[in-house]
Design an enzyme around this catalytic site. Structure first.
Site, PDB file in Angstrom:
ATOM      1  N   TYR B  13       3.319  88.627  22.732  1.00 28.56           N
ATOM      2  CA  TYR B  13       2.902  87.312  22.278  1.00 28.56           C
ATOM      3  C   TYR B  13       1.574  87.406  21.546  1.00 28.56           C
ATOM      4  O   TYR B  13       0.830  88.372  21.695  1.00 28.56           O
ATOM      5  CB  TYR B  13       2.744  86.375  23.475  1.00 28.56           C
ATOM      6  CG  TYR B  13       4.063  85.916  24.042  1.00 28.56           C
ATOM      7  CD1 TYR B  13       4.668  84.764  23.561  1.00 28.56           C
ATOM      8  CD2 TYR B  13       4.700  86.639  25.045  1.00 28.56           C
ATOM      9  CE1 TYR B  13       5.883  84.339  24.070  1.00 28.56           C
ATOM     10  CE2 TYR B  13       5.915  86.221  25.559  1.00 28.56           C
ATOM     11  CZ  TYR B  13       6.503  85.071  25.069  1.00 28.56           C
ATOM     12  OH  TYR B  13       7.697  84.661  25.566  1.00 28.56           O
ATOM     13  N   CYS B  14       1.271  86.339  20.813  1.00 25.10           N
ATOM     14  CA  CYS B  14      -0.024  86.177  20.162  1.00 25.10           C
ATOM     15  C   CYS B  14      -1.112  86.411  21.203  1.00 25.10           C
ATOM     16  O   CYS B  14      -0.983  85.891  22.305  1.00 25.10           O
ATOM     17  CB  CYS B  14      -0.117  84.774  19.592  1.00 25.10           C
ATOM     18  SG  CYS B  14      -1.774  84.181  19.240  1.00 25.10           S
ATOM     19  N   PRO B  15      -2.153  87.160  20.946  1.00 26.81           N
ATOM     20  CA  PRO B  15      -2.563  87.704  19.652  1.00 26.81           C
ATOM     21  C   PRO B  15      -2.131  89.161  19.438  1.00 26.81           C
ATOM     22  O   PRO B  15      -2.553  89.759  18.456  1.00 26.81           O
ATOM     23  CB  PRO B  15      -4.089  87.649  19.752  1.00 26.81           C
ATOM     24  CG  PRO B  15      -4.352  88.003  21.186  1.00 26.81           C
ATOM     25  CD  PRO B  15      -3.193  87.417  21.971  1.00 26.81           C
ATOM     26  N   ASP B  40       7.972  86.779  18.603  1.00 28.24           N
ATOM     27  CA  ASP B  40       7.146  85.592  18.784  1.00 28.24           C
ATOM     28  C   ASP B  40       7.202  84.827  17.459  1.00 28.24           C
ATOM     29  O   ASP B  40       6.724  85.319  16.439  1.00 28.24           O
ATOM     30  CB  ASP B  40       5.707  86.006  19.133  1.00 28.24           C
ATOM     31  CG  ASP B  40       4.770  84.809  19.262  1.00 28.24           C
ATOM     32  OD1 ASP B  40       5.192  83.676  18.958  1.00 28.24           O
ATOM     33  OD2 ASP B  40       3.602  85.009  19.656  1.00 28.24           O
TER      34      ASP B  40
END
Lengths: 162, 76
Positions: B13-15, B40
Site C-alpha cells: 500500500y501507499c507509500p 493499490d
C-alpha cells in the site's frame, strides 16, 4: 529543479497518537521520495513518538519524573486515537497492518531517517515535560525552538500540523 | 509496453510503491523504462504526481485484472 533548490515540507507533530503519527510519517516518506526536503518538528505529545523504546527516561524533578512515568512514550507504546479499548484496538490495528505489509511506525521512523527526513525535538516542551536530551532515539539529530520551525516553514511549499 | 526493468509492488500500500520506485529509479540509466506492478488503486494517481514532482516521464498505465502496470521513463 536543482539539488540546491529542493522543495520543502515541514510537519509539526503535536499528537502522540499512533494513527496520527503513521499519517505523518506516510506523508513524510512520500515527500522525501518526491525529492522534497522534509523536517518533522516534534512537540508536546509528539515527543512520545521519538522517545527511546528501551530504558527509562531520566527526568530531572519529581513532577517531571511522575509525568514521564505516566507518559512514558516510545514508538511501540503508542495507541490509536479511536477504539483503543484498553489496547485491544491498537493490537488489532497493528496486526492488520502486518498482514497487509504496511511498515510499522518503528520501520517508518528508520526509513524516513534513511531517506534524509530531519527529526527535530522541541526544546521548550522537552523542558516543560521533563524530557532530557538523551531520551530520544538515535535518528533524532537536533533540538530546536519555534524560530527554527518557522524558519523552515516560511521556506516550505507545504506545512502540516498533526 | 516494453520495459528495461520491473518493480513488483503487488500487495503493498501507499507509500511503499512510491518509496520503492524512488529507490529503484536510481538503478536505471537515463532513457530506460521502469515498469511498476501494483494492486493499490492509488498508484494511477500517485505515480503521475510523483513523476511531475521528480521530472521523470509518466508513460501511462495498463490494467490487467487486479494488477496495474505503470510505466516511467527515467529522464535524468
Amino acid at each position: 529543479m536543482t539539488a540546491t533548490e529542493k522543495e520543502k515540507l515541514t510537519i509539526v507533530m503535536f499528537s502522540g497518537d499512533l494513527d496520527r503519527a503513521l499519517a505523518g510519517f506516510i506523508i513524510a516518506t512520500t515527500a522525501a521520495s518526491m525529492g522534497m526536503e522534509v523536517t518533522i518538528f516534534f512537540t508536546f505529545w509528539g515527543l512520545n513518538i521519538i522517545k527511546k523504546n528501551e530504558g527509562s527516561i531520566k527526568s530531572p524533578g519529581l513532577k517531571q519524573k511522575m509525568f514521564n512515568l505516566l507518559n512514558r512514550g516510545g514508538s511501540r507504546r503508542l495507541t490509536i486515537s479511536k477504539f483503543n479499548m484498553l489496547g485491544l484496538g491498537t493490537r488489532m490495528m497493528k496486526g492488520l497492518m502486518k498482514e497487509l505489509h504496511v511498515p510499522s511506525l518503528d520501520e517508518f521512523i528508520t526509513m524516513s531517517h534513511e531517506m534524509g527526513v530531519k527529526l527535530v525535538a522541541c526544546t521548550t516542551t522537552c523542558g516543560i515535560m521533563g524530557v532530557p536530551d538523551d531520551s530520544f532515539r538515535s535518528e533524532v539529530k537536533s533540538l530546536a525552538g519555534a524560530a527554527y520551525f518557522l524558519g523552515e516553514a516560511r521556506e516550505s511549499k507545504a506545512t502540516l500540523f498533526i | 509496453m516494453k520495459a528495461d526493468q520491473t518493480l513488483d509492488c503487488v500487495g503493498l500500500y501507499c507509500p511503499m510503491p512510491i518509496v520503492k520506485t524512488a529507490e529503484k529509479i536510481k538503478k536505471l540509466k537515463e532513457g530506460e523504462v521502469l515498469e511498476v506492478i501494483a494492486d493499490d488503486k492509488g498508484i494511477t494517481k500517485d505515480m503521475p504526481a510523483w513523476c511531475a514532482a521528480t521530472g521523470h516521464e509518466y508513460l501511462g498505465s495498463e490494467q490487467a485484472g487486479k494488477e496495474i502496470r505503470v510505466y516511467i521513463k527515467k529522464t535524468h
